[in-house]
Design an enzyme around this catalytic site. Structure first.
Site, PDB file in Angstrom:
ATOM      1  N   ILE A   1       0.782  -1.106  -0.060  1.00 36.13           N
ATOM      2  CA  ILE A   1      -0.033   0.028   0.240  1.00 36.13           C
ATOM      3  C   ILE A   1       0.942   1.278   0.170  1.00 36.13           C
ATOM      4  O   ILE A   1       1.702   1.320   0.997  1.00 36.13           O
ATOM      5  CB  ILE A   1      -1.084   0.002   1.352  1.00 36.13           C
ATOM      6  CG1 ILE A   1      -1.874  -1.215   1.336  1.00 36.13           C
ATOM      7  CG2 ILE A   1      -1.763   1.326   1.226  1.00 36.13           C
ATOM      8  CD1 ILE A   1      -2.869  -1.435   2.347  1.00 36.13           C
TER       9      ILE A   1
ATOM     10  N   ASP B   1       0.805  13.960   6.811  1.00 30.69           N
ATOM     11  CA  ASP B   1       0.902  12.368   6.929  1.00 30.69           C
ATOM     12  C   ASP B   1       0.562  11.859   8.385  1.00 30.69           C
ATOM     13  O   ASP B   1       0.335  12.840   9.086  1.00 30.69           O
ATOM     14  CB  ASP B   1       2.419  11.846   6.708  1.00 30.69           C
ATOM     15  CG  ASP B   1       2.584  10.496   5.752  1.00 30.69           C
ATOM     16  OD1 ASP B   1       1.938   9.822   6.665  1.00 30.69           O
ATOM     17  OD2 ASP B   1       3.162  10.712   4.746  1.00 30.69           O
TER      18      ASP B   1
ATOM     19  N   LEU C   1       8.886   3.605  -0.787  1.00 31.44           N
ATOM     20  CA  LEU C   1      10.297   3.861  -0.229  1.00 31.44           C
ATOM     21  C   LEU C   1      11.240   2.693  -0.569  1.00 31.44           C
ATOM     22  O   LEU C   1      10.523   1.753  -0.876  1.00 31.44           O
ATOM     23  CB  LEU C   1      10.318   4.041   1.391  1.00 31.44           C
ATOM     24  CG  LEU C   1       9.340   4.876   1.823  1.00 31.44           C
ATOM     25  CD1 LEU C   1       9.280   5.067   3.678  1.00 31.44           C
ATOM     26  CD2 LEU C   1      10.043   6.478   1.325  1.00 31.44           C
TER      27      LEU C   1
ATOM     28  N   ARG D   1       0.988   5.456  -1.259  1.00 29.06           N
ATOM     29  CA  ARG D   1       0.327   6.651  -1.554  1.00 29.06           C
ATOM     30  C   ARG D   1       0.556   7.005  -3.116  1.00 29.06           C
ATOM     31  O   ARG D   1       1.643   6.912  -3.383  1.00 29.06           O
ATOM     32  CB  ARG D   1       0.261   7.717  -0.707  1.00 29.06           C
ATOM     33  CG  ARG D   1       1.532   8.503  -0.701  1.00 29.06           C
ATOM     34  CD  ARG D   1       1.561   9.488   0.539  1.00 29.06           C
ATOM     35  NE  ARG D   1       2.746  10.526   0.114  1.00 29.06           N
ATOM     36  CZ  ARG D   1       3.067  11.260   1.186  1.00 29.06           C
ATOM     37  NH1 ARG D   1       2.546  11.232   2.347  1.00 29.06           N
ATOM     38  NH2 ARG D   1       4.260  12.065   0.846  1.00 29.06           N
TER      39      ARG D   1
ATOM     40  N   GLU E   1       0.529 -13.041  -0.086  1.00 31.02           N
ATOM     41  CA  GLU E   1      -0.303 -12.222   0.497  1.00 31.02           C
ATOM     42  C   GLU E   1      -1.695 -12.765   0.304  1.00 31.02           C
ATOM     43  O   GLU E   1      -2.684 -12.949   0.947  1.00 31.02           O
ATOM     44  CB  GLU E   1      -0.255 -10.742   0.352  1.00 31.02           C
ATOM     45  CG  GLU E   1       0.716  -9.940   1.196  1.00 31.02           C
ATOM     46  CD  GLU E   1       2.167  -9.854   0.243  1.00 31.02           C
ATOM     47  OE1 GLU E   1       2.993  -9.005   0.767  1.00 31.02           O
ATOM     48  OE2 GLU E   1       2.065 -10.430  -0.751  1.00 31.02           O
TER      49      GLU E   1
END
Length: 522
Positions: free
Chosen positions: A184, A322, A200, A186, A247
């Site tokens: 997940i 954030d 990241l 953004r 997952e």
């Protein structure tokens, strides 16, 4: 309880009073954030914004706004009236399952061997299955129909750079891995069909992309983004699933039924699979940079120039409000070009916001904390409880309760926690206490810190360690220090003084006063 898709879960929440439909017009620009934030802070229900005055899609917010709804989403049938405490306790069963999957215990006899075989069979039986004519492809937008502005993408805070996709499950695959990765990240809207993929460097999607770019220089990298999956798949994407397990497979274990998948339709992206009953799916590529990139704006950080992935299209992302409660710095990330959008009829757009705790990620952190406890206890049997206070942005501070056995034991536990799971890499502060301290009660934790710590002796400082990129307090982006506080009772060898003895009332006296209490009317 099984939920085959998001709609099934929404229906269940409405039945038990955990979802409220909003018929009034509420704008996705700031207004939804304000309303969701007020409701979440009051422990209120999930919200389904149904008005189509501004967009053709209903918006679902605050889906996991309480630990009870997280537990329900993970298949734990938390009963009405049980409260969040019972739901949190039930989530430890999920942690025990993960612990068994991560490091199965060698069988000590036929009974244990049978349990191990049963677990292996359960995992095998939950392998995803591919279906044809999936609901997520009932409607297809292609070519000029692909316009992300048609979706009710939220602008969450006044200082945000623009609309932001917040609950997208990004599906990627590395060239050397058989399984797909769900993450997940953004995504900032910057054009009709363009988003900035903010992942990241250590996250699964970024690692997959980097490996692909190294082995396939100059080739577009396929990506799919899922908006509105079933709750087990969403929560599977934020749970520390062992690297050997997909997952999708873990979601099947939570759901008690195999995850149904569909192949993407876009040529080149069709190697990726998405939940067949998802609400909306974005398909596309991260393309190599064409021509010379435009110069970075004045005052902006320099463009990435190192590594194979630097040859791909990038854009300056942010600033955005954030989960820290602050706006983050701008940084360069890859651009995701959406070539096709598929969806169900009457699709629901799933969204959230992030801000100063508590927010939805903080609630998820409280719930996942209980999943972490059995994982930690299997590796460190001396740990009796573990808590990530939501005020610490869900992961920046950890409080560990332990059964101490020797001098220096608390420091061993600190370093063990920092190094055990990737999720704790960014934990800046660890406080270790004894079993007599309730780590979920700040009054007791502060009491232990102020009475059992000598700052020079009991503080551990570690410099130049990985730190959250969003942590502007660190001197260098992504690199900072950590602090450990040993608030345990000190053993011989740790102090030369006689240690304090806690004050405890005589048990018989307490019992006597208990018997008088109701008569006294106090």
């Amino acid at each position: 309880m099984k939920y085959k898709d998001l709609r099934d879960f929404v229906g269940r929440l409405e039945t038990i009073g955990e979802l409220r439909r909003i018929s009034q017009t509420v704008s996705p620009v700031l207004e939804m954030t304000e309303l969701c934030d007020r409701v979440l802070r009051a422990g209120g229900p999930a919200l389904l914004f149904e008005s189509k005055a501004q967009h053709a899609f209903p918006v679902l917010g605050n889906l996991f706004g309480t630990p009870r709804r997280v537990a329900l989403g993970m298949g734990v049938d938390a009963q009405a009236g049980e409260g969040d405490g019972a739901a949190l306790e039930s989530l430890r069963d999920v942690g025990r399952l993960l612990s068994a999957l991560k490091e199965p215990e060698p069988p000590k006899g036929l009974k244990d061997a049978g349990k191990l075989l049963s677990l292996a069979k359960a995992v095998w039986d939950m392998a995803p299955k591919t279906v044809s004519a999936p609901p997520c492809q009932e409607i297809v937008w292609e070519g000029n129909d692909v316009d992300l502005a048609r979706l009710p993408i939220q602008t969450c805070w006044p200082g945000d750079a623009g609309p932001l996709i917040t609950w997208g499950l990004t599906v990627t695959k590395g060239p050397n891995k058989p399984r797909q990765n769900l993450g997940i990240y953004r995504q900032q809207l910057i054009g009709r069909n363009k988003l900035i993929m903010r992942w990241l460097a250590h996250r699964g999607g970024a690692l997959d992309f980097r490996e692909f770019a190294l082995q396939n220089p100059g080739k577009p990298y396929p990506v799919a983004v899922v908006l509105g999956a079933d709750p087990a798949t969403i929560l599977g994407a934020v749970t520390p699933v062992p690297d050997t397990l997909s997952e999708y497979q873990f979601a099947g274990l939570l759901r008690g039924g195999r995850t149904e998948l569909a192949k993407c339709l876009t040529p080149g992206v069709d190697g990726l699979q998405v939940p067949a009953r998802a609400e909306i799916v974005l398909e596309g590529f991260i393309y190599p940079q064409e021509g010379a990139p435009s110069p970075a704006p004045a005052g902006a950080p320099p463009r990435p120039v190192k590594g194979a992935s630097a040859a791909y299209e990038h854009a300056l992302e942010g600033p955005y409000g954030d989960h820290t409660g602050y706006y983050n710095e701008q940084e360069w990330f890859p651009v995701f070009t959406v070539e096709r959008i598929t969806m169900r009829r009457d699709a629901i757009y799933h969204s959230t916001y992030t801000g100063k705790p508590p927010d939805e990620p903080a609630v998820l952190g409280v719930a996942l904390n209980e999943v972490f406890v059995p994982l930690l206890q299997k590796q460190f049997t001396e740990i009796t409880d573990f808590y990530l206070p939501p005020e610490g942005c869900s992961y920046r501070m950890a409080i560990v309760q332990m059964k101490k056995s020797y001098p220096g034991h608390a420091k061993r536990v600190m370093f063990g926690v920092w190094s055990f799971l990737r999720q704790f890499m960014y934990t800046k502060f660890i406080v270790v206490v004894d079993e007599d301290v309730n780590i979920r009660d700040w009054k007791e934790v502060i009491w232990a810190i102020t009475t059992r710590i000598d700052p020079a002796r009991d503080t551990v400082l570690v410099d130049r360690t990985p730190i959250d990129y969003l942590d502007f307090a660190s001197p260098v982006a992504g690199l900072g220090s950590k602090m450990g506080l040993d608030a345990t009772n000190k053993w011989p060898g740790e102090t030369d003084r006689e240690w304090g003895r806690p004050i405890v009332m005589d048990a018989a006296v307490k019992q006597r006063i208990d018997s008088l209490w109701n008569e006294l009317g106090l």
